[in-house]
Design a protein around this motif. Structure first.
Motif, short mmCIF file in Angstrom:
data_model
loop_
_atom_site.label_atom_id
_atom_site.label_comp_id
_atom_site.label_asym_id
_atom_site.label_seq_id
_atom_site.Cartn_x
_atom_site.Cartn_y
_atom_site.Cartn_z
N SER A 1 0.63 -1.07 0.18
CA SER A 1 -0.06 0.47 0.63
C SER A 1 0.59 1.25 -0.03
O SER A 1 2.06 0.86 0.41
N GLU A 2 0.53 2.49 -0.43
CA GLU A 2 1.05 3.63 0.07
C GLU A 2 1.44 4.00 0.83
O GLU A 2 2.53 4.29 1.21
N GLN A 3 0.51 3.89 2.56
CA GLN A 3 1.48 3.95 3.32
C GLN A 3 2.80 2.95 3.60
O GLN A 3 3.76 3.41 4.02
N ASP A 4 2.67 1.95 3.53
CA ASP A 4 3.35 0.57 4.18
C ASP A 4 4.91 1.22 2.05
O ASP A 4 5.97 1.06 3.98
N ARG A 5 4.77 1.93 1.63
CA ARG A 5 5.86 1.72 0.63
C ARG A 5 6.25 3.31 1.20
O ARG A 5 7.64 3.38 1.10
#
Length: 106
Positions: free
Chosen positions: A3-7
């Motif tokens: 996900s964007e947050q994980d990236r």
């Protein structure tokens, strides 16, 4: 897929590791020490095997050959026990997908 947050979190960790090289240096030292320990065990096994083979063919040196064989077997077993479950260098044929020998794509 991340996900964007994980990236973003992963990128922050990567940037922090780039700035602080202590962890990377410690890991490299440990890996280097393990490689040398494996090499010492391998060298001991090879030298003991060669000595055992040579001694077994010399008249009167069968006892020394037997002792060299015991040392080699013990060194081999200690190496297996000490490094059990730790991955060693991957052989070239195991780098691919295991079926076709090709590297996985995508």
């Amino acid at each position: 897929m991340l996900s964007e947050q994980d990236r973003r979190t992963l990128r922050e960790i990567e940037l922090q590791l780039e700035r602080d090289t202590t962890l990377a240096t410690t890991m490299q030292r440990q890996a280097r020490a393990e490689r040398w320990a494996r090499r010492r065990h391998d060298l001991t096994v090879v030298v003991a095997g060669v000595l055992a083979t040579v001694c077994l063919f010399l008249p009167g040196a069968a006892g020394a050959g037997l002792m060299a064989a015991v040392v080699g077997i013990v060194a081999y077993l200690v190496r297996r026990w000490r490094f059990a479950g730790q991955p060693g260098p991957a052989p070239a044929e195991q780098i691919g997908d295991g079926v076709s020998g090709q590297r996985p794509t995508g």
